[in-house]
Design a protein around this motif. Structure first.
Motif, PDB file in Angstrom:
ATOM      1  N   SER A 174       0.814  -1.218   0.000  1.00  0.00           N
ATOM      2  CA  SER A 174       0.000   0.000   0.000  1.00  0.00           C
ATOM      3  C   SER A 174       0.846   1.267   0.000  1.00  0.00           C
ATOM      4  CB  SER A 174      -0.926   0.009   1.221  1.00  0.00           C
ATOM      5  OG  SER A 174      -0.185   0.210   2.421  1.00  0.00           O
ATOM      6  N   ALA A 175       2.097   1.154   0.467  1.00  0.00           N
ATOM      7  CA  ALA A 175       2.971   2.328   0.545  1.00  0.00           C
ATOM      8  C   ALA A 175       4.048   2.324  -0.533  1.00  0.00           C
ATOM      9  CB  ALA A 175       3.623   2.397   1.922  1.00  0.00           C
ATOM     10  N   GLY A 176       3.964   1.371  -1.457  1.00  0.00           N
ATOM     11  CA  GLY A 176       4.942   1.320  -2.535  1.00  0.00           C
ATOM     12  C   GLY A 176       6.276   0.727  -2.136  1.00  0.00           C
ATOM     13  N   LEU A 177       6.297  -0.013  -1.024  1.00  0.00           N
ATOM     14  CA  LEU A 177       7.524  -0.677  -0.586  1.00  0.00           C
ATOM     15  C   LEU A 177       7.622  -2.063  -1.214  1.00  0.00           C
ATOM     16  CD1 LEU A 177       7.276   0.184   3.216  1.00  0.00           C
ATOM     17  CD2 LEU A 177       9.010   1.079   1.647  1.00  0.00           C
ATOM     18  N   GLU A 178       8.809  -2.641  -1.168  1.00  0.00           N
ATOM     19  CA  GLU A 178       8.955  -4.022  -1.596  1.00  0.00           C
ATOM     20  C   GLU A 178       8.036  -4.905  -0.758  1.00  0.00           C
ATOM     21  OE1 GLU A 178      13.703  -3.666  -2.785  1.00  0.00           O
ATOM     22  OE2 GLU A 178      13.031  -5.042  -1.213  1.00  0.00           O
TER      23      GLU A 178
ATOM     24  N   GLN B  10       7.712   6.370   3.620  1.00  0.00           N
ATOM     25  CA  GLN B  10       6.968   5.234   3.080  1.00  0.00           C
ATOM     26  C   GLN B  10       6.588   4.241   4.174  1.00  0.00           C
ATOM     27  OE1 GLN B  10       9.875   4.533  -0.325  1.00  0.00           O
ATOM     28  NE2 GLN B  10       8.003   3.660  -1.189  1.00  0.00           N
ATOM     29  N   VAL B  11       7.531   3.964   5.075  1.00  0.00           N
ATOM     30  CA  VAL B  11       7.230   3.029   6.161  1.00  0.00           C
ATOM     31  C   VAL B  11       6.140   3.601   7.061  1.00  0.00           C
ATOM     32  CG1 VAL B  11       8.168   1.788   8.145  1.00  0.00           C
ATOM     33  CG2 VAL B  11       9.562   2.072   6.095  1.00  0.00           C
ATOM     34  N   ALA B  12       6.224   4.901   7.332  1.00  0.00           N
ATOM     35  CA  ALA B  12       5.189   5.547   8.146  1.00  0.00           C
ATOM     36  C   ALA B  12       3.825   5.438   7.466  1.00  0.00           C
ATOM     37  CB  ALA B  12       5.554   7.009   8.383  1.00  0.00           C
TER      38      ALA B  12
END
Length: 223
Positions: free
Chosen positions: A26-30, A52-54
């Motif tokens: 949802s945050a565009g992370l791997e 992104q993690v937040a």
């Protein structure tokens, strides 16, 4: 026992009633980013990933940054290559990606503007040994006159990088090592990295990217 970062991620995922894979997506992370934190594979992350993690944990970025600002969580610094102490380094500076070739986890927090280099060669013994990690400021903060007589990480206009003592001599700037019979120079410098800290290999944890530094760099011994 969970470390502080694991506790934050685990708690938020439970509150949100979601799994680490969906939250990361949802945050565009791997896809495996948050799960790697939960299982202890990832002990920290680069500062530019904080927002992104937040977002994945549905936290305000500033609040999240404050939560993880603890010495218990190692800080990750990019390795920008080997600094030659008596050896020429490849790839050239222009070929090193902005995110670095590898990363190391430090046992203490450092300012965001830090980068790291790995020493090779023995011309700076006994001060710097092979595989020492040199933490330096990414940007040059002082004029060259401030570095005369001091050791620093340098890059010449020819693209060569060293850890040397910077000297002013007849005809210009010279670079000297403890074991050099003659200094290098005169040279022109594009950049001087003020040394923030020097760490032995045992003090850091290397996070190798695919191929690792050893597979990417070719050392040519200087004559």
């Amino acid at each position: 026992m969970d470390n502080p970062l694991q506790k934050i991620v685990r708690s938020r995922l439970e509150d949100l009633e979601t799994n680490p894979f969906e939250a990361a997506k949802s945050a565009g992370l791997e896809r495996s980013f948050l799960n790697d934190i939960l299982i202890g594979k990832k002990l920290s992350f680069r500062t530019d990933k904080t927002e992104q993690v937040a977002r994945a944990l549905q936290l305000d970025p500033k609040d999240f940054a404050a939560l993880i600002a603890t010495p218990a969580i190692p800080r990750t610094v990019p390795i920008m290559g080997y600094l030659g102490a008596g050896a020429e380094v490849e790839p050239e500076f222009e070929q090193v990606p902005p995110e670095g070739l590898d990363h190391v986890d430090l046992p203490f927090p450092v300012p965001d503007e830090m980068i790291a280099f790995k020493v090779t060669g023995n011309s700076m013994l006994p001060v710097y040994r092979p595989d020492h990690i040199i933490i330096v400021y990414r940007e040059q903060r002082k004029p060259i006159e401030s570095f005369f007589g001091l050791e620093a990480a340098v890059r010449t206009t020819a693209g060569r990088r060293y850890i040397k003592t910077i000297e002013r001599g007849v005809g210009g700037i010279f670079l000297r090592s403890w074991n050099d019979i003659e200094p290098i120079g005169p040279v022109k410098l594009d950049w001087i990295g003020e040394i923030f800290a020097t760490l032995p290999p045992a003090a850091v944890k290397r996070i190798g990217q695919q191929g690792g530094i050893q597979g990417r760099l070719s050392l040519q011994r200087a004559g």
